[in-house]
Every structure is written in structure tokens, then in C-alpha cells.
Design a protein around this motif. Structure first.
Motif, PDB file in Angstrom:
ATOM      1  N   UNK A  80      -1.410  -1.241   7.240  1.00  0.00           N
ATOM      2  CA  UNK A  80      -2.851  -1.381   7.039  1.00  0.00           C
ATOM      3  C   UNK A  80      -3.162  -2.441   5.989  1.00  0.00           C
ATOM      4  N   UNK A  81      -2.353  -2.487   4.923  1.00  0.00           N
ATOM      5  CA  UNK A  81      -2.559  -3.505   3.888  1.00  0.00           C
ATOM      6  C   UNK A  81      -2.456  -4.908   4.473  1.00  0.00           C
ATOM      7  N   UNK A  82      -1.424  -5.150   5.253  1.00  0.00           N
ATOM      8  CA  UNK A  82      -1.219  -6.478   5.837  1.00  0.00           C
ATOM      9  C   UNK A  82      -2.370  -6.842   6.778  1.00  0.00           C
ATOM     10  N   UNK A 108      -6.573  -3.908  -2.589  1.00  0.00           N
ATOM     11  CA  UNK A 108      -6.029  -4.436  -1.336  1.00  0.00           C
ATOM     12  C   UNK A 108      -5.162  -5.659  -1.585  1.00  0.00           C
ATOM     13  N   UNK A 109      -5.599  -6.536  -2.478  1.00  0.00           N
ATOM     14  CA  UNK A 109      -4.963  -7.850  -2.585  1.00  0.00           C
ATOM     15  C   UNK A 109      -3.844  -7.940  -3.611  1.00  0.00           C
ATOM     16  N   UNK A 110      -3.831  -7.042  -4.592  1.00  0.00           N
ATOM     17  CA  UNK A 110      -2.907  -7.216  -5.716  1.00  0.00           C
ATOM     18  C   UNK A 110      -1.543  -6.606  -5.440  1.00  0.00           C
ATOM     19  N   UNK A 136      -2.955  -0.548  -2.437  1.00  0.00           N
ATOM     20  CA  UNK A 136      -3.264   0.235  -1.258  1.00  0.00           C
ATOM     21  C   UNK A 136      -3.437   1.720  -1.525  1.00  0.00           C
ATOM     22  N   UNK A 137      -3.701   2.088  -2.771  1.00  0.00           N
ATOM     23  CA  UNK A 137      -3.894   3.506  -3.096  1.00  0.00           C
ATOM     24  C   UNK A 137      -5.027   4.100  -2.275  1.00  0.00           C
ATOM     25  N   UNK A 138      -6.143   3.389  -2.186  1.00  0.00           N
ATOM     26  CA  UNK A 138      -7.282   3.897  -1.420  1.00  0.00           C
ATOM     27  C   UNK A 138      -6.922   4.056   0.057  1.00  0.00           C
ATOM     28  N   UNK A 139      -6.207   3.081   0.597  1.00  0.00           N
ATOM     29  CA  UNK A 139      -5.783   3.164   1.988  1.00  0.00           C
ATOM     30  C   UNK A 139      -4.912   4.393   2.221  1.00  0.00           C
ATOM     31  N   UNK A 140      -3.947   4.609   1.344  1.00  0.00           N
ATOM     32  CA  UNK A 140      -3.036   5.748   1.487  1.00  0.00           C
ATOM     33  C   UNK A 140      -3.788   7.077   1.503  1.00  0.00           C
TER      34      UNK A 140
END
Length: 334
Positions: A282-284, A228-230, A240-244
Motif C-alpha cells: 500500500x505504501x508503494x 507515507x513518504x518518510x 505507514x503506521x496509519x496504513x497498517x
């Protein structure tokens, strides 16, 4: 040995530099053995098998083997092959993980499945496991038994992750069980191998195994927070790979538990595949959510659990190095 220049975690100022140089020299020997082991007469297989090794990596598990051996006799010739076995096992799982995750990057380079296709990537992972098993056979029946149990946990964790939680199960508990099997098991085995082949006292072997399991949990939670943070340059992966992919990790579970109206949009995005624009949104939103600090609190708790085990080990530089490793795992997540 003392001429080796420590890198990565071993270069931290909190690590005794004489110890760091000796462990780094051991890692250099492990690196050569890794490359020699996966070499093949077929050019395609040699290229594919060496692909992830050439992309680098922290050699975290091999470092644990070499550090844990310092609780006994680090000169045992079986220690270097043991360190190579755990690294090869880890690398093999990466080939398979990237196929299942449809990952495009690994360690900042195109993943094997992107470069050669899924079939070659899967078969390459199998080849690496076979080469690790051949080396393992020379380490004795106890080592083979331990590695077999560990590999069973790795596979079980992947199956649990793929199948998802059963009806009525707590999704967060399911997630923690997955990372215990998929990540913590091999990290615990790495520490156990080192102490075992170093001839450490049985109490030390059991304690360092428990510490390794807790450290492995912290390590994976740190990775999930980093996702999330990097930025890509920091992690070698697309943030954000997991988010995607709609994969839920610790910060997301905590965000979903909230009911605040201002975070409703984030809850709407979590747990389903996202396009690039949605993933960026979503990341932001997740980076600014209080769930991130809650997740970091859990990370610190697992690192503290490892430290509590380490506190019972003999005083000295090996123990201090493991304690510094706990600090490193926490700090790397920001």
C-alpha cells in the motif's frame, strides 16, 4: 543569550540569526524547566515521565510561544513557563495517543506503553498534565481558562477520531475537524500564549491565534503526508503506521475518491488493518498515486491561509520567522 546555537527550524538560513539565538536560548531555559517539572521522587515515575522529553522532539509549540512573544515584550518572566505548559500538554497527549494507537515507536525510541505497559503510560500522561496544571495556576485565570478550553478541544478531537464519522457525515470533513481539535487547537494556543504574555496589542493576539490555527492544520497534514513518504530514520516513527492500522488520512481520502482501474488494488487496501506485506504494498502504491500531490495542494493552501493572516502583522523579524515557519512546514513533507 546570544551565545546559544540555533537548532532545528531556527537554524534555517531564512531566519534572522540574532533572533534565532535569542529564541534558542529561551528554548534551553524551557528544556530545563520541563525536566525539573516532571522530576519525581519515585524512580519509576521519574523515568517514565522523563521518557518522551529525553527522546527529544522539535519543541515546535514552545518555539511558537517564544516567537509570538516577540510581537511584544519577550522579557516577561511568564513566557518561559507558558512555553513549558504547552509542551507538557503536548507530551501528555503523546503518552495517551500511543496507548490508543498501540504505537511501538515514538521519536525513534520505544514508546512508553511498549516499555512499561498501558497502565503506566496512561498514568504518566496524567501526571504530566497535573504538573502542567500546577505551573499554569501561577499564570493567572485567563491562562487557565484558555488552557482548559484547549484541553477540551484536544479531548473532543480524540473522541471524534475514536468514534469515527456519524452516518451520512462526510468522512473527509470529519477528519479535518479531528485534526483541528487534536493538533491545531494547541498550536493556536501556543501562539496566543506568546503574544498574550508578551503584552502584544489585542489585534495582534487575535491575528496570531488565527494564523496559529491555520499553521496547525498545515502541520498535521504535513505529518500525515510524512507518514507515507518518510523513512523511519527521518520521522522517528514506522512509516505507514496509519496504513497498517486502517486509519484514513488526507492522501488516502483522495485516493479512495478515484475510480481508475489501475488504482483499484490500492482502494481495496485502504481503510482496514494491514499486515506487514500489505502495508508495504500500500505504501508503494500510495506514494505513486496522484492523491499525494492533491494532498500537498491542501497543505499549501492551509500554509497560505496562515501567511495571509501574518501579512497583516507588523513588519519585522518575528513576522518573517513565522512566514519562514510556514515554508518549513510545507517543505518538510517533500
Amino acid at each position: 543569550m546570544s551565545g546559544a546555537v540555533p537548532s532545528g527550524f531556527l537554524a534555517l538560513p531564512s531566519i534572522d540569526q540574532a533572533l534565532a539565538r535569542e529564541v534558542q536560548a529561551g528554548l534551553d531555559r524551557v528544556e530545563k524547566l520541563l525536566r525539573d517539572t516532571v522530576d519525581a521522587s519515585d524512580p519509576l515515575l521519574a523515568d517514565a515521565a522523563g521518557h518522551l522529553l529525553s527522546a527529544g522532539g522539535k519543541r515546535f509549540r514552545a518555539t511558537l510561544v517564544l516567537l509570538a512573544a516577540r510581537f511584544g515584550d519577550p522579557a516577561n518572566p511568564d513566557i518561559i513557563p507558558a512555553a513549558a505548559v504547552v509542551e507538557l500538554t503536548h507530551v501528555a497527549t503523546l503518552y495517551h495517543d500511543d496507548v490508543m494507537d498501540e504505537a511501538e515507536l515514538r521519536r525513534g525510541e520505544p514508546s512508553a506503553n511498549t516499555r512499561w505497559g498501558n497502565s503506566i503510560a496512561i498514568l504518566t500522561g496524567d501526571y504530566v498534565v497535573a504538573r502542567a496544571s500546577e505551573m499554569l495556576a501561577d499564570l493567572g485565570a485567563d491562562a487557565v481558562r484558555l488552557q482548559s478550553r484547549t484541553f477540551a478541544r484536544l479531548v473532543q478531537g480524540q473522541i471524534l477520531e475514536t468514534a469515527g464519522p456519524t452516518a451520512g457525515a462526510d468522512p473527509l470533513e470529519h477528519y479535518l475537524r479531528v485534526i483541528a481539535d487534536k493538533t491545531a487547537s494547541l498550536i493556536a494556543t501556543s501562539a496566543r500564549f506568546g503574544a498574550m504574555f508578551g503584552g502584544a496589542d489585542e489585534r495582534v493576539v487575535e491575528t496570531i491565534t488565527r494564523a496559529g490555527e491555520a499553521l496547525g492544520m498545515a502541520f498535521q497534514l504535513s505529518d500525515d503526508i510524512l507518514d507515507v513518504t518518510s523513512e523511519t530514520a527521518d520521522s522517528g516513527k514506522t512509516p505507514g503506521t496509519d496504513l497498517r492500522e486502517g486509519v484514513l488520512t488526507l492522501p488516502m481520502f483522495y485516493a479512495l475518491r478515484g475510480t481508475e482501474p489501475e488504482h483499484a488494488r490500492l482502494r481495496e487496501l485502504l481503510g482496514r488493518p494491514l499486515d506487514d506485506a500489505e502495508a508495504e504494498e500500500a505504501l508503494l502504491l500510495l506514494r505513486a498515486h496522484p492523491a499525494m500531490e492533491t494532498a500537498r495542494g491542501d497543505l499549501r493552501a492551509w500554509a497560505d491561509r496562515a501567511r495571509a493572516e501574518l501579512a497583516t502583522l507588523p513588519e519585522g523579524e518575528p513576522r518573517h520567522a513565522f512566514e519562514a515557519l510556514c515554508d518549513y512546514v510545507v517543505r518538510r513533507s517533500g
